[in-house]
Structure formats: C-alpha cells, structure tokens
Design a protein around this motif. Structure first.
Motif, short mmCIF file in Angstrom:
data_model
loop_
_atom_site.label_atom_id
_atom_site.label_comp_id
_atom_site.label_asym_id
_atom_site.label_seq_id
_atom_site.Cartn_x
_atom_site.Cartn_y
_atom_site.Cartn_z
N ALA A 109 -4.41 -10.23 -2.71
CA ALA A 109 -4.41 -8.95 -2.00
C ALA A 109 -2.99 -8.50 -1.72
CB ALA A 109 -5.20 -9.07 -0.69
N ALA A 110 -2.12 -9.41 -1.31
CA ALA A 110 -0.73 -9.07 -1.05
C ALA A 110 -0.02 -8.66 -2.34
CB ALA A 110 -0.01 -10.25 -0.41
N ARG A 124 -9.66 -2.02 -8.97
CA ARG A 124 -9.83 -0.62 -8.58
C ARG A 124 -11.05 -0.40 -7.70
NH1 ARG A 124 -8.16 1.66 -14.60
NH2 ARG A 124 -5.97 1.01 -14.42
N SER A 125 -12.01 -1.30 -7.76
CA SER A 125 -13.19 -1.17 -6.90
C SER A 125 -12.84 -1.42 -5.43
CB SER A 125 -14.27 -2.16 -7.34
OG SER A 125 -13.79 -3.50 -7.23
N LEU A 126 -11.64 -1.94 -5.16
CA LEU A 126 -11.22 -2.18 -3.78
C LEU A 126 -10.73 -0.91 -3.10
CD1 LEU A 126 -9.25 -5.52 -4.37
CD2 LEU A 126 -11.61 -5.27 -3.56
N VAL A 127 -10.64 0.17 -3.84
CA VAL A 127 -10.21 1.47 -3.29
C VAL A 127 -11.45 2.35 -3.14
CG1 VAL A 127 -8.78 3.51 -3.65
CG2 VAL A 127 -7.96 1.26 -4.40
N ARG A 158 -8.84 -1.52 0.49
CA ARG A 158 -9.35 -2.49 1.46
C ARG A 158 -9.80 -3.74 0.73
NH1 ARG A 158 -11.82 2.38 2.78
NH2 ARG A 158 -11.32 3.27 4.83
N SER A 159 -9.34 -4.88 1.20
CA SER A 159 -9.79 -6.16 0.65
C SER A 159 -10.35 -7.01 1.78
CB SER A 159 -8.64 -6.90 -0.04
OG SER A 159 -7.59 -7.17 0.87
N ALA A 210 -4.35 -0.79 2.84
CA ALA A 210 -3.13 -0.15 2.35
C ALA A 210 -3.41 1.31 2.00
CB ALA A 210 -2.56 -0.88 1.14
N ALA A 211 -2.38 2.11 2.14
CA ALA A 211 -2.45 3.52 1.77
C ALA A 211 -1.15 3.91 1.08
CB ALA A 211 -2.68 4.39 3.01
#
Length: 447
Positions: free
Chosen positions: A237-238, A419-422, A429-430, A441-442
């Motif tokens: 994620a980081a 990309r599914s995390l957006v 978001r994770s 994150a944004a």
C-alpha cells in the motif's frame, strides 16, 4: 527494573517501557535488544511473540483476568497487570509452552524484581486457576481485542461481520514485505537470493516490485542483499502511494514528511531524469535513519532536518514566495489506525478525541504544501488511517480553502491490479482485508 534474567522478565521490561515512554513498540523493542542482546534467534522470536501477543490480545486477556480476580484490574500496579497478561497469553495462545513452564517462568520474572510474596502468590494462584480451566474457558469475542471506542466506530461504519473480520486480521502476524530497489538489482535476482537462503518468497499481488516473505521472523539486517541496498521494507500500500506522484515532467519534487525515507527512496527511483528531490524530516533520530537508509539504497536526494512549517517560514524570511515544486508528497502524521496489524500498541495509545487534532494538523500541512506548488503541479496526500476525519474530511476542508486545487483520478498511475482500490470518488483506499496496510490517498492538481 534490573538486568533481565529470563525471557519473561525481558518481555515485562519491554511492555512496561513502552507503556511508560509512549514510544512505538518496535522502537522500544529494538532499543531493548541493543542493551540486552539475545544470542539465540529462538529467544528473540519468543520475546517478540510475547510482547506483540500481549498488545494484540490485551482486551481479551483483561476480560479473562477479571473473571478470576477479586481485585479490580484498574487498581493493579502496571507490573502486576503486565505479568497477568503475559501469563494468560501463554496459557491460552501458546500451545507449545507447557502450562507449568509458563506460570513458573512468569513468577520468576516477578521475583527478579523483588515483588512481595503475597503478590507473586496472587499472580501464581490466578494463573493456575486459568490453567486448570483453560479447556473450558469461553473466550471473549475477538472484537474485544480492540478498545471499545474503536470497535464502536467500526461497527457503525462497517457492520458487525466486517468489523469482526478487521479485528481478526489485525491480530494476525502480517507478512514482511520488501520493495526491490531497481537501482541496485532486479526482482528476479533478489527472489533467487532469498530462495537460495531457504526463505519463503511470494510475488506481490498489487506491485511488480514487491516481494512477500510470509514466514520470515528474523532480523531484517540478516536478509540477503540488505547491506548492498537491494531492498527496502515497505508494504504494498505504501509503495502504491508513491506511484501516485509518478509520471510527471522533470522538475523539483518534495517529500514533506519523509520519516525514515521509504517513500523518499521510492520517489527518487520513479522521478524523471534530472529531477531534484528534497526530503524534510524534523526529528533528529528519524532524520539520522533517513540519511542512513538513503545512503544504503544509493538514492540521490537532498535532506533537511526541518518540518514543512519551518521550511516555509525560512523561505518567507528569505523573501521567497510562490510555487517552486512540480510535485509534493504529504505523507502526513496521523493516528496510524490503518497499520494496527503491524503496530498493535497503536490501538491502546489512541483516543477518538485525537482524530480532530490530527485533522487540524493535516489540513494545515496541505495548505502550506499547496502554496509551494507551481501551476500544473501535483499534490499527493496520504495517511495510514481509514478514519473519515483523516480521509474525506481533510480533503473536503482543503478543497473548500483552496479552490485552485482539483481532485484527480489516480488510477492511470497505478498497476492494473491495484486500480480497484480507487473508488468512483477518486480516493485511494486499502484495507487489511485485501492483505494491505490501511492507507488513504488523494491526488490533486493545482490549476
């Protein structure tokens, strides 16, 4: 406390030091092992299992202790309560530790620090009662491994099933994740070296440069390639957060809250040729480690022992105003509630009231960063938290205060698998349920 005599004594020392100093558990444990090194790796693993286990299951351990104690836990001395937690943890969660050994060694740890006989007798009797009944003890719901205020927040937001799953995952031992340093080696070469050393390796599911070590529990410094700078320890994620700032033109870039330099080093690898990267970190201890990490990884970046506020104030005094950076990463200080599975002490060191204060700081940092952007520049905001006050609430306030900023869709910067995390709201978001640390994150552009 005096010099440690057994592993239980060491565990008590670490738990009490962490509670008294309020420092992150991993830092307290590392400092303890420098002062009291353990030659046998098995002793080190047992110590870590005990310390982390107590903090992961503290709420459950306290409920069991309360059933067997006539004395309220709130009135017990920290050492007594820590010993009870440590003993009950071994009895209920450590199948390979005989009950007699768990009890006797815990009592010896109390005797080393000269606890009165009546107190060691009390602890001994309670632990023996738990040992006697442990086959019939009805274990508290794993929701109770987290503080009441936190689980109520999650129940309201996620529902009971998802909250229970989140609490369960937070109490599992997460895999060690490496980011391969492509400036020094390749993914295949590092994976081969790890495999030849007998270390189990899995590819990352979201980032091509990530390698997972699901069963490794040794020292990071003992991994093949560490001294050569072949990798950095960094969750997927980081790693994805750094990618949100990639793909821009050559220019000057800023890591406004560099910490130990994980994202700094990654950004240096991602930026276009001839770009300049400046990393800010105000705390001396972290700044020293930042410089050491960048040197080990062979990263070229400027560093300053300054906060973003101090950096802006210096520029103002020197008569410099306006934008100067093409891209800025603000990996802001936050509650850290998204990384509880790696840092179990966080859940006990936070309160709901902390979130409002975190938001004020985060909005202020982003406001300063926005003024440092050139027109067309990109600002990435990230926190290891999935609490709304630190996520959508911060961005809403920032956009209201800075109408020249526009929220971007970060999906084109991410690998297809991530990309599914957006979401449709363009926020990244994770969650631990996906095998990732909890990040938000944004990505914003300056008009």
């Amino acid at each position: 406390m005096s010099r440690p005599k057994n592993i239980r004594h060491q565990a008590l020392m670490v738990l009490l030091a962490q509670a008294e100093e309020g420092k992150p558990l991993d830092r307290v444990l590392a400092q303890h092992l420098v002062r009291h090194p353990l030659a046998d790796p098995r002793d080190r693993q047992l110590l870590m299992a005990m310390v982390y286990g107590v903090l992961r299951w503290r709420g459950v351990l306290d409920e069991v202790a309360a059933r067997y104690s006539r004395h309220p836990l709130a009135k017990m001395k920290p050492l007594t309560l820590a010993a009870l937690r440590l003993g009950i943890l071994q009895l209920l969660f450590f199948d390979r530790v005989p009950a007699a050994a768990a009890i006797d060694e815990t009592i010896k740890a109390l005797q080393v620090v000269r606890q009165p006989r009546w107190l060691t007798g009390f602890v001994n009797a309670l632990l023996r009662a738990v040992a006697r009944d442990r086959g019939q003890i009805k274990m508290p719901d794993e929701l109770h491994s987290h503080p009441e205020w936190l689980r109520q927040r999650w129940l309201a937001r996620y529902g009971q099933e998802s909250t229970r799953e989140l609490c369960r995952i937070n109490n599992l031992l997460p895999p060690l994740v490496l980011r391969v340093n492509l400036l020094r080696t390749t993914v295949a070469q590092l994976a081969t070296q790890l495999g030849q050393a007998g270390i189990e390796v899995e590819p990352g599911a979201f980032v091509p440069e990530a390698l997972l070590l699901p069963s490794y529990q040794g020292r990071i410094e003992e991994l093949p390639g560490y001294g050569l700078g072949w990798f950095a320890v960094q969750d997927q994620a980081a790693q994805l957060v750094s990618l949100l700032l990639a793909g821009g033109p050559t220019g000057r870039y800023l890591d406004a809250c560099a910490g130990l330099g994980g994202k700094t080093a990654h950004l240096a690898q991602l930026l276009p040729p001839a770009s300049q990267l400046l990393a800010l970190e105000p705390q001396l201890e972290r700044f020293t480690l930042l410089q050491e990490n960048l040197t080990r990884l062979g990263v070229a970046a400027l560093t300053r022992q300054q906060s973003l506020e101090e950096f802006v104030a210096d520029r103002s005094r020197d008569g410099h105003g306006g934008g100067v950076f093409q891209g800025i990463l603000v990996d802001a200080p936050c509650s850290g509630l998204g990384v509880i599975r790696r840092h179990p002490d966080i859940r006990w060191n936070r309160q709901a009231a902390d979130l409002a204060g975190q938001q004020e700081r985060q909005v202020a940092l982003l406001g300063l960063a926005a003024e440092l952007l050139i027109p067309g520049g990109v600002l990435v905001y990230a926190v290891c938290s999935h609490e709304p006050e630190e996520n959508e609430g911060v961005i809403a306030r920032l956009l209201a205060a800075c109408p020249h900023l526009t929220l971007d869709d970060p999906r084109p910067r991410l690998p297809a698998a991530a990309r599914s995390l957006v979401g449709e709201d363009h926020f990244f978001r994770s969650l631990p349920s996906a095998g990732l640390d909890g990040f938000f994150a944004a990505r914003l552009s300056k008009n």
